[in-house]
Motif scaffolding. Structure first.
Motif, PDB file in Angstrom:
ATOM      1  N   LEU A 194      67.433 -11.211  39.220  1.00 33.78           N
ATOM      2  CA  LEU A 194      68.597 -10.669  39.915  1.00 33.78           C
ATOM      3  C   LEU A 194      68.315  -9.276  40.461  1.00 33.78           C
ATOM      4  CD1 LEU A 194      71.487 -11.841  37.561  1.00 33.78           C
ATOM      5  CD2 LEU A 194      70.925 -12.724  39.837  1.00 33.78           C
ATOM      6  N   THR A 195      67.275  -8.613  39.909  1.00 32.75           N
ATOM      7  CA  THR A 195      66.821  -7.313  40.418  1.00 32.75           C
ATOM      8  C   THR A 195      65.335  -7.453  40.757  1.00 32.75           C
ATOM      9  OG1 THR A 195      66.420  -6.567  38.141  1.00 32.75           O
ATOM     10  CG2 THR A 195      68.523  -5.979  39.157  1.00 32.75           C
ATOM     11  N   PRO A 196      65.010  -8.110  41.858  1.00 37.27           N
ATOM     12  CA  PRO A 196      63.609  -8.432  42.162  1.00 37.27           C
ATOM     13  C   PRO A 196      62.799  -7.221  42.609  1.00 37.27           C
ATOM     14  CG  PRO A 196      65.005  -9.082  43.981  1.00 37.27           C
ATOM     15  CD  PRO A 196      65.924  -8.626  42.883  1.00 37.27           C
ATOM     16  N   GLN A 197      61.477  -7.409  42.557  1.00 38.44           N
ATOM     17  CA  GLN A 197      60.571  -6.401  43.105  1.00 38.44           C
ATOM     18  C   GLN A 197      60.834  -6.280  44.606  1.00 38.44           C
ATOM     19  OE1 GLN A 197      56.460  -7.478  42.809  1.00 38.44           O
ATOM     20  NE2 GLN A 197      55.736  -5.690  43.933  1.00 38.44           N
ATOM     21  N   LEU A 198      60.932  -5.051  45.105  1.00 38.13           N
ATOM     22  CA  LEU A 198      61.348  -4.831  46.493  1.00 38.13           C
ATOM     23  C   LEU A 198      60.232  -4.314  47.395  1.00 38.13           C
ATOM     24  CD1 LEU A 198      64.859  -3.208  45.909  1.00 38.13           C
ATOM     25  CD2 LEU A 198      64.325  -5.604  46.381  1.00 38.13           C
ATOM     26  N   LEU A 199      59.011  -4.222  46.899  1.00 38.89           N
ATOM     27  CA  LEU A 199      57.937  -3.676  47.730  1.00 38.89           C
ATOM     28  C   LEU A 199      57.730  -4.456  49.028  1.00 38.89           C
ATOM     29  CD1 LEU A 199      55.717  -1.635  48.229  1.00 38.89           C
ATOM     30  CD2 LEU A 199      54.185  -3.021  46.805  1.00 38.89           C
ATOM     31  N   LEU A 201      59.900  -6.098  50.754  1.00 35.77           N
ATOM     32  CA  LEU A 201      61.029  -5.774  51.623  1.00 35.77           C
ATOM     33  C   LEU A 201      60.903  -4.361  52.151  1.00 35.77           C
ATOM     34  CD1 LEU A 201      63.772  -6.297  52.896  1.00 35.77           C
ATOM     35  CD2 LEU A 201      64.832  -5.688  50.707  1.00 35.77           C
ATOM     36  N   ARG A 202      60.504  -3.433  51.316  1.00 31.86           N
ATOM     37  CA  ARG A 202      60.326  -2.042  51.748  1.00 31.86           C
ATOM     38  C   ARG A 202      59.330  -1.959  52.905  1.00 31.86           C
ATOM     39  NH1 ARG A 202      58.550   2.574  47.391  1.00 31.86           N
ATOM     40  NH2 ARG A 202      57.283   3.872  48.782  1.00 31.86           N
ATOM     41  N   ARG A 203      58.209  -2.668  52.787  1.00 30.28           N
ATOM     42  CA  ARG A 203      57.222  -2.669  53.872  1.00 30.28           C
ATOM     43  C   ARG A 203      57.802  -3.289  55.136  1.00 30.28           C
ATOM     44  NH1 ARG A 203      53.693  -5.174  50.418  1.00 30.28           N
ATOM     45  NH2 ARG A 203      53.631  -6.880  51.921  1.00 30.28           N
ATOM     46  N   ALA A 204      58.567  -4.359  54.980  1.00 31.63           N
ATOM     47  CA  ALA A 204      59.148  -5.029  56.143  1.00 31.63           C
ATOM     48  C   ALA A 204      60.156  -4.126  56.857  1.00 31.63           C
ATOM     49  CB  ALA A 204      59.811  -6.330  55.709  1.00 31.63           C
ATOM     50  N   LEU A 205      60.940  -3.383  56.098  1.00 34.38           N
ATOM     51  CA  LEU A 205      61.928  -2.493  56.705  1.00 34.38           C
ATOM     52  C   LEU A 205      61.260  -1.319  57.419  1.00 34.38           C
ATOM     53  CD1 LEU A 205      64.589  -2.443  53.841  1.00 34.38           C
ATOM     54  CD2 LEU A 205      64.753  -3.630  56.043  1.00 34.38           C
ATOM     55  N   VAL A 206      60.211  -0.759  56.823  1.00 30.32           N
ATOM     56  CA  VAL A 206      59.481   0.329  57.467  1.00 30.32           C
ATOM     57  C   VAL A 206      58.859  -0.179  58.769  1.00 30.32           C
ATOM     58  CG1 VAL A 206      57.484   1.867  57.269  1.00 30.32           C
ATOM     59  CG2 VAL A 206      59.067   1.605  55.342  1.00 30.32           C
ATOM     60  N   ALA A 207      58.316  -1.406  58.734  1.00 33.47           N
ATOM     61  CA  ALA A 207      57.726  -1.989  59.943  1.00 33.47           C
ATOM     62  C   ALA A 207      58.787  -2.210  61.016  1.00 33.47           C
ATOM     63  CB  ALA A 207      57.023  -3.302  59.607  1.00 33.47           C
ATOM     64  N   GLU A 208      59.980  -2.637  60.615  1.00 37.80           N
ATOM     65  CA  GLU A 208      61.067  -2.845  61.570  1.00 37.80           C
ATOM     66  C   GLU A 208      61.486  -1.520  62.210  1.00 37.80           C
ATOM     67  OE1 GLU A 208      64.352  -4.882  63.566  1.00 37.80           O
ATOM     68  OE2 GLU A 208      62.283  -5.301  62.962  1.00 37.80           O
ATOM     69  N   LEU A 209      61.539  -0.460  61.436  1.00 34.04           N
ATOM     70  CA  LEU A 209      61.843   0.857  61.991  1.00 34.04           C
ATOM     71  C   LEU A 209      60.752   1.295  62.964  1.00 34.04           C
ATOM     72  CD1 LEU A 209      63.164   2.666  58.791  1.00 34.04           C
ATOM     73  CD2 LEU A 209      64.511   1.992  60.791  1.00 34.04           C
ATOM     74  N   GLY A 210      59.504   0.936  62.675  1.00 32.93           N
ATOM     75  CA  GLY A 210      58.416   1.262  63.589  1.00 32.93           C
ATOM     76  C   GLY A 210      58.528   0.518  64.903  1.00 32.93           C
ATOM     77  N   ARG A 211      59.033  -0.703  64.852  1.00 35.14           N
ATOM     78  CA  ARG A 211      59.177  -1.496  66.077  1.00 35.14           C
ATOM     79  C   ARG A 211      60.383  -1.086  66.904  1.00 35.14           C
ATOM     80  NH1 ARG A 211      57.560  -5.713  62.470  1.00 35.14           N
ATOM     81  NH2 ARG A 211      59.762  -6.043  61.934  1.00 35.14           N
ATOM     82  N   ARG A 212      61.503  -0.799  66.240  1.00 36.10           N
ATOM     83  CA  ARG A 212      62.764  -0.650  66.961  1.00 36.10           C
ATOM     84  C   ARG A 212      63.364   0.747  66.898  1.00 36.10           C
ATOM     85  NH1 ARG A 212      66.949  -5.273  65.906  1.00 36.10           N
ATOM     86  NH2 ARG A 212      67.697  -4.325  67.841  1.00 36.10           N
ATOM     87  N   GLY A 213      62.769   1.631  66.137  1.00 27.95           N
ATOM     88  CA  GLY A 213      63.311   2.984  66.057  1.00 27.95           C
ATOM     89  C   GLY A 213      64.435   3.090  65.054  1.00 27.95           C
ATOM     90  N   ARG A 214      65.180   4.159  65.139  1.00 26.10           N
ATOM     91  CA  ARG A 214      66.216   4.459  64.152  1.00 26.10           C
ATOM     92  C   ARG A 214      67.273   3.356  64.111  1.00 26.10           C
ATOM     93  NH1 ARG A 214      65.934   9.675  62.533  1.00 26.10           N
ATOM     94  NH2 ARG A 214      68.161   9.907  62.123  1.00 26.10           N
ATOM     95  N   ASP A 234      69.822  -5.895  48.819  1.00 23.45           N
ATOM     96  CA  ASP A 234      68.512  -5.415  48.384  1.00 23.45           C
ATOM     97  C   ASP A 234      67.949  -4.347  49.324  1.00 23.45           C
ATOM     98  OD1 ASP A 234      68.382  -7.127  46.157  1.00 23.45           O
ATOM     99  OD2 ASP A 234      67.639  -8.772  47.393  1.00 23.45           O
ATOM    100  N   ALA A 235      68.431  -4.341  50.573  1.00 22.27           N
ATOM    101  CA  ALA A 235      67.925  -3.373  51.545  1.00 22.27           C
ATOM    102  C   ALA A 235      68.226  -1.940  51.110  1.00 22.27           C
ATOM    103  CB  ALA A 235      68.520  -3.642  52.922  1.00 22.27           C
ATOM    104  N   VAL A 236      69.368  -1.735  50.451  1.00 23.79           N
ATOM    105  CA  VAL A 236      69.734  -0.386  50.034  1.00 23.79           C
ATOM    106  C   VAL A 236      68.728   0.149  49.018  1.00 23.79           C
ATOM    107  CG1 VAL A 236      71.494   1.027  48.913  1.00 23.79           C
ATOM    108  CG2 VAL A 236      72.167  -0.773  50.511  1.00 23.79           C
ATOM    109  N   GLY A 237      68.367  -0.671  48.038  1.00 22.84           N
ATOM    110  CA  GLY A 237      67.383  -0.244  47.046  1.00 22.84           C
ATOM    111  C   GLY A 237      66.027   0.009  47.651  1.00 22.84           C
ATOM    112  N   ALA A 238      65.601  -0.874  48.570  1.00 24.13           N
ATOM    113  CA  ALA A 238      64.292  -0.704  49.208  1.00 24.13           C
ATOM    114  C   ALA A 238      64.264   0.555  50.068  1.00 24.13           C
ATOM    115  CB  ALA A 238      63.968  -1.933  50.055  1.00 24.13           C
ATOM    116  N   LEU A 239      65.339   0.825  50.797  1.00 25.44           N
ATOM    117  CA  LEU A 239      65.391   2.016  51.644  1.00 25.44           C
ATOM    118  C   LEU A 239      65.485   3.283  50.802  1.00 25.44           C
ATOM    119  CD1 LEU A 239      67.786   0.726  54.437  1.00 25.44           C
ATOM    120  CD2 LEU A 239      65.375   1.351  54.722  1.00 25.44           C
ATOM    121  N   THR A 240      66.209   3.235  49.706  1.00 29.82           N
ATOM    122  CA  THR A 240      66.319   4.403  48.832  1.00 29.82           C
ATOM    123  C   THR A 240      64.951   4.805  48.299  1.00 29.82           C
ATOM    124  OG1 THR A 240      68.585   3.821  48.189  1.00 29.82           O
ATOM    125  CG2 THR A 240      67.368   5.299  46.723  1.00 29.82           C
ATOM    126  N   SER A 241      64.166   3.829  47.869  1.00 29.51           N
ATOM    127  CA  SER A 241      62.821   4.143  47.366  1.00 29.51           C
ATOM    128  C   SER A 241      61.923   4.628  48.492  1.00 29.51           C
ATOM    129  CB  SER A 241      62.211   2.919  46.684  1.00 29.51           C
ATOM    130  OG  SER A 241      62.038   1.848  47.595  1.00 29.51           O
TER     131      SER A 241
END
Length: 266
Positions: A194-199, A201-214, A234-241
């Motif tokens: 219920l609290t999975p490893q988010l690494l 997702l964290r990489r995917a979100l950083v990559a999405e910001l690189g593609r599309r900006g803020r 889960d995005a909130v936890g990944a972005l917070t880290s």
């Protein structure tokens, strides 16, 4: 952590758990609607479906709910009020209202498009890993011995997709199965929790910001829902880290991330 117990068929246990959990949520919604619903079982889980429907036996008489079984006999235990029929080819079915179809095996892929066609039509596929159309929410189920099967869910309803994701992460964490996102280039295996490893997702979100900006956190939560195996929350936890690690910046330096918070790369 308790020792994992190996099961004779780890994949089937998790596939059944996901199917039963989502079917339970789907049935509850179908019985709240005047349109009812039809469940089409093309695998070996008809008996499990009957047990789910049996939990709603006090409500079946006043609603249209139908079970269609493809290519096998009707198991025992049909609850009163449930319509049941056997058919040979799911593509020949004439149904109205919402439809949830479970397809199983390597021959499932040609059936996905016709069964997913139509408003309110959803498909859950369980099949061997390998070449398959890139569609829907895809999750690789990896057993302790490395054997991999694929779970794919297709729906046009984002709320239903969010429900499916919630059930996906709520199944038995000791089944001996780990998840892998087919879109994760590094192929990291993630324990069911219920609290999975988010690494990943964290990489995917950083990559999405690189593609599309803020982006706002809300936009990245929707990306998480549609493009990863994770839940929007889960995005909130990944972005917070990621913010803590200096990989991502935020407009407001203090306080918790909210859906309106704008984040970007340094």
């Amino acid at each position: 952590m308790a020792e994992r117990v190996r099961r004779p068929d780890q994949h089937a246990a998790v596939e059944r758990d996901v199917l039963v959990r989502y079917l339970d949520a789907w049935t509850a919604k179908a019985l709240r609607s005047q349109r009812g619903g039809t469940y089409v079982e093309c695998g070996g889980f008809a008996a499990d479906a009957l047990r789910v429907f049996g939990e709603f036996s006090d409500r079946l008489d006043d609603h249209h709910l139908e079970l269609v079984i493809i290519g096998s006999a009707v198991p025992e235990g049909v609850p009163a009020g449930l319509s049941v029929r056997v058919a040979g080819d799911p593509r020949d079915l004439e149904v109205t209202g919402p439809v949830l179809t479970h397809l199983d095996g390597p021959d499932a892929w040609p059936l996905v498009a016709p069964m997913a066609r139509g408003k309110g039509h959803e498909v859950l596929v369980t099949a061997p890993a390998g070449d398959h159309p890139e569609q829907g929410c895809s999750v690789e189920l990896v057993a302790e011995d490395g054997e991999t099967r694929l779970l794919v869910f297709l729906t046009a309803d984002e709320k239903h997709l969010a429900t499916f994701k919630s059930e996906l992460w709520a199944v038995d964490e000791f089944a001996g199965i780990r998840y892998r996102d087919p879109r994760d280039a590094e192929g990291i295996l993630v324990d069911i929790s219920l609290t999975p490893q988010l690494l990943p997702l964290r990489r995917a979100l950083v990559a999405e910001l690189g593609r599309r900006g803020r982006r706002t956190v809300a936009e990245l939560q929707r990306f998480t829902l549609l493009e990863t195996i994770y839940r929007p929350e889960d995005a909130v936890g990944a972005l917070t880290s990621a913010v803590t690690a200096g990989e991502v910046t935020r407009e407001q330096e203090k306080g918790r991330l909210t859906p309106r918070t704008v984040v970007g790369l340094p």
